[in-house]
Scaffold this motif. Structure first.
Motif, PDB file in Angstrom:
ATOM      1  N   GLU A  14       0.822  -1.215   0.000  1.00  0.00           N
ATOM      2  CA  GLU A  14       0.000   0.000   0.000  1.00  0.00           C
ATOM      3  C   GLU A  14       0.856   1.264   0.000  1.00  0.00           C
ATOM      4  O   GLU A  14       0.533   2.241  -0.685  1.00  0.00           O
ATOM      5  CB  GLU A  14      -0.960  -0.020   1.182  1.00  0.00           C
ATOM      6  N   ALA A  15       1.958   1.268   0.740  1.00  0.00           N
ATOM      7  CA  ALA A  15       2.856   2.421   0.762  1.00  0.00           C
ATOM      8  C   ALA A  15       3.484   2.653  -0.608  1.00  0.00           C
ATOM      9  O   ALA A  15       3.640   3.804  -1.042  1.00  0.00           O
ATOM     10  CB  ALA A  15       3.938   2.227   1.826  1.00  0.00           C
ATOM     11  N   THR A  16       3.820   1.581  -1.304  1.00  0.00           N
ATOM     12  CA  THR A  16       4.415   1.711  -2.635  1.00  0.00           C
ATOM     13  C   THR A  16       3.381   2.237  -3.622  1.00  0.00           C
ATOM     14  O   THR A  16       3.693   3.110  -4.441  1.00  0.00           O
ATOM     15  CB  THR A  16       5.010   0.367  -3.097  1.00  0.00           C
ATOM     16  N   ILE A  17       2.166   1.742  -3.555  1.00  0.00           N
ATOM     17  CA  ILE A  17       1.095   2.270  -4.413  1.00  0.00           C
ATOM     18  C   ILE A  17       0.929   3.765  -4.153  1.00  0.00           C
ATOM     19  O   ILE A  17       0.843   4.563  -5.093  1.00  0.00           O
ATOM     20  CB  ILE A  17      -0.245   1.517  -4.177  1.00  0.00           C
ATOM     21  N   ASP A  18       0.891   4.166  -2.888  1.00  0.00           N
ATOM     22  CA  ASP A  18       0.757   5.594  -2.566  1.00  0.00           C
ATOM     23  C   ASP A  18       1.909   6.402  -3.148  1.00  0.00           C
ATOM     24  O   ASP A  18       1.714   7.519  -3.608  1.00  0.00           O
ATOM     25  CB  ASP A  18       0.691   5.801  -1.048  1.00  0.00           C
ATOM     26  N   THR A 121      -0.696   4.692 -16.261  1.00  0.00           N
ATOM     27  CA  THR A 121      -1.282   5.500 -17.324  1.00  0.00           C
ATOM     28  C   THR A 121      -0.436   6.767 -17.491  1.00  0.00           C
ATOM     29  O   THR A 121       0.522   6.978 -16.752  1.00  0.00           O
ATOM     30  CB  THR A 121      -2.730   5.907 -16.984  1.00  0.00           C
ATOM     31  N   ASP A 122      -0.825   7.605 -18.410  1.00  0.00           N
ATOM     32  CA  ASP A 122      -0.107   8.866 -18.624  1.00  0.00           C
ATOM     33  C   ASP A 122      -0.156   9.781 -17.408  1.00  0.00           C
ATOM     34  O   ASP A 122       0.676  10.673 -17.273  1.00  0.00           O
ATOM     35  CB  ASP A 122      -0.684   9.611 -19.832  1.00  0.00           C
ATOM     36  N   THR A 123      -1.132   9.581 -16.516  1.00  0.00           N
ATOM     37  CA  THR A 123      -1.267  10.460 -15.353  1.00  0.00           C
ATOM     38  C   THR A 123      -1.001   9.759 -14.026  1.00  0.00           C
ATOM     39  O   THR A 123      -1.146  10.362 -12.976  1.00  0.00           O
ATOM     40  CB  THR A 123      -2.680  11.077 -15.309  1.00  0.00           C
ATOM     41  N   GLY A 124      -0.652   8.485 -14.053  1.00  0.00           N
ATOM     42  CA  GLY A 124      -0.393   7.748 -12.807  1.00  0.00           C
ATOM     43  C   GLY A 124      -1.024   6.372 -12.869  1.00  0.00           C
ATOM     44  O   GLY A 124      -1.060   5.746 -13.913  1.00  0.00           O
ATOM     45  N   ILE A 125      -1.542   5.920 -11.741  1.00  0.00           N
ATOM     46  CA  ILE A 125      -2.132   4.583 -11.692  1.00  0.00           C
ATOM     47  C   ILE A 125      -3.599   4.622 -12.104  1.00  0.00           C
ATOM     48  O   ILE A 125      -4.363   5.468 -11.661  1.00  0.00           O
ATOM     49  CB  ILE A 125      -1.994   3.974 -10.282  1.00  0.00           C
TER      50      ILE A 125
END
Length: 140
Positions: A14-18, A121-125
């Motif tokens: 979860e920390a990595t996703i954030d 994606t071009d803007t993030g996840i």
């Protein structure tokens, strides 16, 4: 390669996703391999699967050449040489997913998060449906 998830893998996941959720896709810097799947595998297991692969490509064509130079026909085939392949119906949170993509690399990678797959994606996840995966790879 059989990996073992660390006891606190969920917190690390979860920390990595954030940390990466607003970073846009960029070939060779923050892409679906080392930037998403590789970082999450490292966070969950402590094993850096990307360490043996230099990230010296700048677009899909040069990434495809790199994959072919390593002896693989697609990105999915390369990941399948590193992790056990499973059917998408067996995938759990944190497992890597391969999605068919037009173009020279054949697949994009994502990471399973329940019934959705995190993708860059071009803007993030962003997310796509788990049913879009053509195969998945067991992480721990």
């Amino acid at each position: 390669m059989a990996l073992t998830r660390l006891p606190d893998w969920r917190r690390r996941y979860e920390a990595t996703i954030d940390d990466i959720k607003t970073r846009p896709f960029k070939w060779g810097v923050h892409d679906c391999g080392p930037g998403l799947a590789g970082r999450l595998v490292l966070a969950m297991t402590g094993v850096d699967l990307s360490a043996n692969f230099s990230v010296d490509y700048t677009d899909a064509a040069s990434a495809a050449r790199k994959i072919r130079d390593l002896g693989f026909s697609s990105l999915g085939e390369l990941v399948g040489a590193l992790l056990p392949t499973i059917h998408p119906s067996q995938a759990e949170i944190g497992d890597v997913a391969a999605l068919l993509m037009p173009g020279p690399i054949g697949h994009a990678l994502g990471v399973v998060n329940g019934e959705r797959i995190f993708v860059l994606t071009d803007t993030g996840i962003g997310t796509v449906d788990l049913l879009d995966a053509v195969s998945c790879f067991k992480v721990g």
